[in-house]
Design an enzyme around this catalytic site. Structure first.
Site, short mmCIF file in Angstrom:
data_model
loop_
_atom_site.label_atom_id
_atom_site.label_comp_id
_atom_site.label_asym_id
_atom_site.label_seq_id
_atom_site.Cartn_x
_atom_site.Cartn_y
_atom_site.Cartn_z
N CYS A 17 59.42 41.57 -0.76
CA CYS A 17 60.43 41.12 -1.48
C CYS A 17 61.94 41.41 -0.84
O CYS A 17 62.15 40.86 0.29
CB CYS A 17 60.38 41.95 -2.87
SG CYS A 17 61.43 41.18 -4.13
N HIS A 18 62.81 42.25 -1.48
CA HIS A 18 64.18 42.71 -1.05
C HIS A 18 64.11 43.72 -0.05
O HIS A 18 65.03 44.11 0.84
CB HIS A 18 64.94 43.15 -1.95
CG HIS A 18 65.62 41.97 -2.75
ND1 HIS A 18 64.90 41.38 -4.07
CD2 HIS A 18 66.69 41.40 -2.56
CE1 HIS A 18 65.50 40.58 -4.40
NE2 HIS A 18 66.70 40.20 -3.69
N GLY A 19 62.77 44.17 0.43
CA GLY A 19 62.58 45.39 1.34
C GLY A 19 62.95 45.18 2.73
O GLY A 19 63.41 45.73 3.52
N GLY A 20 63.11 43.74 3.02
CA GLY A 20 63.35 43.09 4.42
C GLY A 20 64.90 43.61 4.83
O GLY A 20 65.26 43.65 6.11
N TRP A 21 65.81 43.91 3.61
CA TRP A 21 67.05 44.20 4.31
C TRP A 21 67.34 45.54 4.99
O TRP A 21 67.98 45.51 5.93
CB TRP A 21 67.76 44.48 2.80
CG TRP A 21 68.71 43.08 2.37
CD1 TRP A 21 69.05 42.00 3.20
CD2 TRP A 21 69.25 42.96 0.87
NE1 TRP A 21 69.78 41.18 2.28
CE2 TRP A 21 69.95 41.65 0.91
CE3 TRP A 21 69.20 43.87 -0.13
CZ2 TRP A 21 70.34 41.47 -0.17
CZ3 TRP A 21 69.69 43.36 -1.24
CH2 TRP A 21 70.23 42.21 -1.40
#
Length: 199
Positions: free
Chosen positions: A112-116
Site C-alpha cells: 500500500c502506502h508503505g512504499g513512500w
C-alpha cells in the site's frame, strides 16, 4: 518438517495510523511459519492501527526505532496506511533502517502506502514494484518501474497494492524470506534440519 521461517527475526516498522490488516494478517502468516516478530516504532508503548479512516486497535511496541539494529533482523515488513507512511518517510532513522536492511540484501516486504519510505530512502531506483495506485508517480519519479499487479517480487523486495492483495502478498513474502533462510544456512550443520536438501 520444521516451519519454513523457524527462528527468523522480522521487524514490522510502523508509527501511528497504519492500516491494521496490513500488520495483523502478514504477522499471522509469518508467525505461523515460525518467525519471531517485533514491532519497531518511534512511539513509546503503543501504536494506533486504523481500519481505513476509522480507528482500530492499539498494538504494543517491542522496540524503539532509535534502538533498533538492522543487523539483528532477517527482514522487515512495512505496512501501509497514509498517515503512518507519510510520517515514516520523514524519519531519518526509518530511512537508515531500511537502507541497512537493503544493503545486506535482506527481504523488504511493503504494501500500500508503505512504499513512500523506500522512495525517501532512495531504494526504488531501477526496481520493479507495485503500491497503492496514488504512489505510482512518486515511484516512477524516483526511478522505479511501477506495475499494477497484486504481488511483485524484485530481488529482496516484495510489494503489493492494497489489503485485498494480502493473501498473494503473504505467499510471496514467506517464499522470499524462506529462500533467504535457506541461503543463510546452506553449507551449515543446520541445513538438513530445515529440510534444505529436499528442494
Amino acid at each position: 518438517m520444521n516451519p519454513a521461517l523457524n527462528g527468523m527475526n522480522i521487524a514490522i516498522l510502523v508509527t501511528d495510523g497504519f492500516e491494521q490488516s496490513e500488520l495483523t494478517e502478514p504477522k499471522k502468516a509469518l508467525e505461523a511459519e515460525g518467525a519471531l516478530i517485533r514491532i519497531v516504532s518511534d512511539r513509546f508503548d503503543k501504536v494506533q492501527g486504523m481500519h481505513h479512516d476509522q480507528p482500530g486497535d492499539q498494538f504494543t511496541v517491542d522496540l524503539l526505532l532509535r534502538e533498533a539494529d538492522a543487523k539483528a533482523f532477517d527482514a522487515v515488513l512495512l505496512p501501509g496506511g497514509k498517515v503512518n507512511a507519510a510520517a515514516l518517510r520523514e524519519m531519518g532513522e526509518a530511512q537508515r533502517f531500511v537502507q541497512n536492511i537493503d544493503e545486506d540484501n535482506k527481504p523488504i516486504a511493503v504494501i500500500c502506502h508503505g512504499g513512500w519510505l523506500l522512495v525517501s530512502a532512495g531504494l526504488v531506483e531501477g526496481r520493479t514494484m507495485t503500491s497503492f495506485p496514488a504512489l505510482e508517480q512518486d515511484i516512477r519519479s524516483a526511478g522505479g518501474n511501477w506495475v499494477d499487479q497484486e504481488a511483485v517480487v524484485d530481488g529482496n523486495l516484495i510489494s503489493s497494492r492494497t489489503p485485498e492483495d494480502i493473501p498473494a502478498f503473504n505467499e510471496k513474502m514467506v517464499e522470499v524470506i524462506a529462500e533467504r533462510m535457506r541461503a543463510k544456512l546452506r553449507g551449515t550443520p543446520d541445513e538438513h534440519a530445515v529440510g534444505l536438501g529436499s528442494s
